[in-house]
Design a protein around this motif. Structure first.
Motif, PDB file in Angstrom:
ATOM      1  N   SER A  30       0.834  -1.205   0.000  1.00  0.00           N
ATOM      2  CA  SER A  30       0.000   0.000   0.000  1.00  0.00           C
ATOM      3  C   SER A  30       0.869   1.255   0.000  1.00  0.00           C
ATOM      4  O   SER A  30       0.586   2.229  -0.709  1.00  0.00           O
ATOM      5  N   MET A  40       2.310   1.767  -3.496  1.00  0.00           N
ATOM      6  CA  MET A  40       1.331   2.358  -4.416  1.00  0.00           C
ATOM      7  C   MET A  40       1.116   3.838  -4.124  1.00  0.00           C
ATOM      8  O   MET A  40       1.026   4.662  -5.041  1.00  0.00           O
ATOM      9  N   ASN A  59       2.729  -3.067 -10.152  1.00  0.00           N
ATOM     10  CA  ASN A  59       1.672  -4.074 -10.302  1.00  0.00           C
ATOM     11  C   ASN A  59       2.252  -5.480 -10.210  1.00  0.00           C
ATOM     12  O   ASN A  59       1.671  -6.376  -9.592  1.00  0.00           O
ATOM     13  N   ALA A 115       3.063  -6.326  -6.643  1.00  0.00           N
ATOM     14  CA  ALA A 115       1.841  -6.554  -5.871  1.00  0.00           C
ATOM     15  C   ALA A 115       1.185  -7.888  -6.217  1.00  0.00           C
ATOM     16  O   ALA A 115       0.855  -8.681  -5.324  1.00  0.00           O
ATOM     17  N   PHE A 136      -6.213  -6.883  -4.728  1.00  0.00           N
ATOM     18  CA  PHE A 136      -5.516  -5.818  -5.445  1.00  0.00           C
ATOM     19  C   PHE A 136      -6.185  -4.456  -5.291  1.00  0.00           C
ATOM     20  O   PHE A 136      -5.506  -3.448  -5.033  1.00  0.00           O
ATOM     21  N   ARG A 145      -4.404  -0.969  -4.622  1.00  0.00           N
ATOM     22  CA  ARG A 145      -4.243  -0.023  -5.742  1.00  0.00           C
ATOM     23  C   ARG A 145      -4.900   1.326  -5.464  1.00  0.00           C
ATOM     24  O   ARG A 145      -4.426   2.367  -5.916  1.00  0.00           O
ATOM     25  N   GLY A 147      -2.881   4.243  -4.461  1.00  0.00           N
ATOM     26  CA  GLY A 147      -2.213   5.027  -5.490  1.00  0.00           C
ATOM     27  C   GLY A 147      -3.018   6.266  -5.846  1.00  0.00           C
ATOM     28  O   GLY A 147      -2.482   7.378  -5.933  1.00  0.00           O
ATOM     29  N   THR A 148      -4.311   6.086  -6.040  1.00  0.00           N
ATOM     30  CA  THR A 148      -5.183   7.229  -6.340  1.00  0.00           C
ATOM     31  C   THR A 148      -5.194   8.215  -5.179  1.00  0.00           C
ATOM     32  O   THR A 148      -5.169   9.434  -5.371  1.00  0.00           O
ATOM     33  N   THR A 203     -12.244   7.058  -8.525  1.00  0.00           N
ATOM     34  CA  THR A 203     -12.307   6.013  -7.510  1.00  0.00           C
ATOM     35  C   THR A 203     -13.737   5.537  -7.282  1.00  0.00           C
ATOM     36  O   THR A 203     -14.014   4.337  -7.208  1.00  0.00           O
TER      37      THR A 203
END
Length: 420
Positions: free
Chosen positions: A10, A13, A116, A119, A130, A134, A137-138, A259
């Motif tokens: 985490s 990301m 990726n 992960a 995932f 992921r 990241g956002t 998201t």
């Protein structure tokens, strides 16, 4: 997966996309105000992303997949990249800036695939494990925007402070570079194997283009990336020019929207199917640029916000749906090759064309040293998106919808295989 591994992935990301979001959004404003770059030069700078996307498969296919552990390659690339971002803050003209940002993007774009890879290799059930990782990241991208606006680096009249965004990204890159060596071991997946040129750039999936509907989708994907380049390269300078406050954090509303809609994608699939999902995404592109064309920082401020928030529909409904459509059509043997092929075509070729075109158009409609005819500029990508939409609706035939149910693993082998 252990809790420690989950936290490490985490964090990886978060930093990966924090780095990108820290400088990429505001680079256009920095170039125009601090380095006095032209629209063409701005477009060329953003085209460095496309060159990075084109070259990235070679770095992954020839190095990471065959000789070295992914986490070590990730660390080395970010350490070098961090140094380049810090060095770039010392440059005072575009001719010196461009080759450095080009080299940086050639190094950075492969890291998107590497994070990726690191992960996925630690997961027993990627479909469930995932997404929660992921999404960090956002969040990293959003936090970068919040930090920049909180520190007033994007405040009108304080544009010289935007150079600090590269420093912020540089130190974050160095941190991720060092942190990468603590990530779980991810040895090369194809150690000792010969990898063909066709396999590296995804040409093994070119047979998908024999399918007429997929060919139409493929061409539409390349074409829709042309208006996408207008947003990436010139939205922030536009917002700054019309007087929007806290431009960077305001633009991050697009990632918040992305998201939210990502979570809803499986539900929409069941009700709409592939063609309608893709079409809605293209409609959103056209609408967002019309909103930008007629929006302002006064009574029509809602138009600017609406155009930003539409990013979730623009991206998820077209690009995410397209990735799933490609995955289902390709089958087990060519899944990876197909994803690499479509990425090369869109973020590589499509964005490259769009960045070059956008720069020339912005220069053409420059009114003075600091102002542009933004209404005309934004109506051009709106028209391009509308034309792509019309051609797509007339030519694309989705004879069978992807049979995806809420909660179903959309990448599960054999789940909803599309036969067109």
């Amino acid at each position: 997966m252990t809790a420690t591994t989950r936290v490490k992935l985490s964090t990886m990301m978060f930093l990966e996309f924090f780095i990108w979001g820290a400088w990429f959004v505001t680079m256009g404003t920095y170039l125009q105000t601090s380095l006095k770059a032209t629209g063409v030069e701005n477009g060329n700078a953003y085209a460095s992303q496309s060159w990075g996307a084109i070259i990235a498969p070679f770095i992954i296919g020839l190095i990471a997949d065959r000789f070295f552990s992914a986490q070590k390659v990730l660390g080395i690339l970010h350490l070098i990249g961090g140094g380049l971002l810090l060095y770039i803050t010392t440059l005072t003209n575009f001719s010196a800036f461009f080759p450095v940002i080009l080299v940086y993007m050639v190094l950075y774009m492969p890291t998107l695939a590497l994070v990726n890879s690191v992960a996925f290799r630690q997961m027993t059930n990627p479909s469930k494990e995932f997404a929660p990782i992921r999404v960090l990241g956002t969040i990293g991208w959003i936090v970068a925007g919040i930090v920049i606006s909180y520190l007033n680096w994007d405040k009108q009249g304080n544009e010289a402070a935007l150079v600090n965004t590269f420093k912020l990204a540089g130190f974050a890159s160095l941190a991720l570079g060092l942190f990468s060596f603590t990530l779980p071991a991810t040895p090369p997946a194809k150690s000792g194997q010969k990898v063909s040129f066709r396999e590296i750039i995804g040409l093994d999936a070119i047979g998908l283009l024999k399918n007429r509907s997929y060919l139409i989708f493929f061409l539409a994907s390349v074409a829709i990336c042309i208006p996408l380049a207008f947003y990436y390269g010139f939205a922030n300078p536009f917002f700054a020019e019309v007087g929007m406050k806290a431009t960077t954090v305001t633009q991050s509303l697009g990632q918040v929207s992305e998201t939210l809609f990502m979570i809803l994608i499986p539900l929409f699939f069941v009700r709409l199917g592939v063609k309608k999902m893709l079409a809605i995404g293209m409609v959103a592109w056209a609408i967002r640029y019309v909103l930008f064309a007629y929006g302002d920082a006064g009574s029509n401020y809602w138009m600017l916000i609406g155009g930003i928030v539409l990013h979730g529909i623009c991206y998820d409904f077209f690009f995410v749906t397209g990735q799933i459509y490609t995955d289902n059509l390709a089958g087990e043997k060519f899944k990876s090759a197909a994803q690499g092929f479509i990425t090369l075509a869109t973020y590589g070729v499509g964005m490259l064309i769009g960045s070059i075109m956008a720069g020339k158009i912005v220069d053409t409609y420059k009114v003075s040293a600091t102002t542009h005819n933004w209404q005309t500029i934004w109506l051009i990508p709106a028209a391009i998106a509308a034309v792509v939409l019309i051609v797509f609706l007339l030519a694309f035939k989705d004879t069978n919808q992807i049979q995806t149910k809420p909660g179903l693993d959309i990448e599960e082998p054999g789940a909803g295989r599309v036969e067109v």
